[in-house]
Design an enzyme around this catalytic site. Sequence first.
Site: not given
Length: 145
Positions: A78-80
């Site tokens: 989950q890079f966000t």
Amino acid sequence: MKAVIQRVENALLSVGDKKVSEIQKGLVVYLCAQQGDAEQLCAAFAEKLVKLRIFGDGQGKMNLSVRDVGGQVLLVSQFTLAAELKGNRPSFSKAEQPERAKQLYLLCADEVAKRGVEVKRGVFGADMTISQRNCGPVTIIWESK
């Protein structure tokens, strides 16, 4: 490295119309590798995750870990989570580059599995749909820095 850890009764991850991963009682973990994260963080994260006492015991107190209850982990990249909100459009410049982030994500999954907890994965870089039934709800945020 940053993670959002949620206690769940069950969770299902799909890509398009294809079911990819499913867990019953356990943890859904959204994991973000950030610029400069070292591989050693994966072992430290895994150790903390499998020992985190957020499941109820016989008296209803949070005294049991995912390993204690025989639970599973659904690990989702989950890079966000690296978002910086200086304006109205988030910046993700603190997120690790995709190739390195994938290596760290896979290493974290392996480290959790080495500690005796079954790990199911998302699909790195894919547009995933996750249905989960939170329990409690219990949500913990873990950060390495």
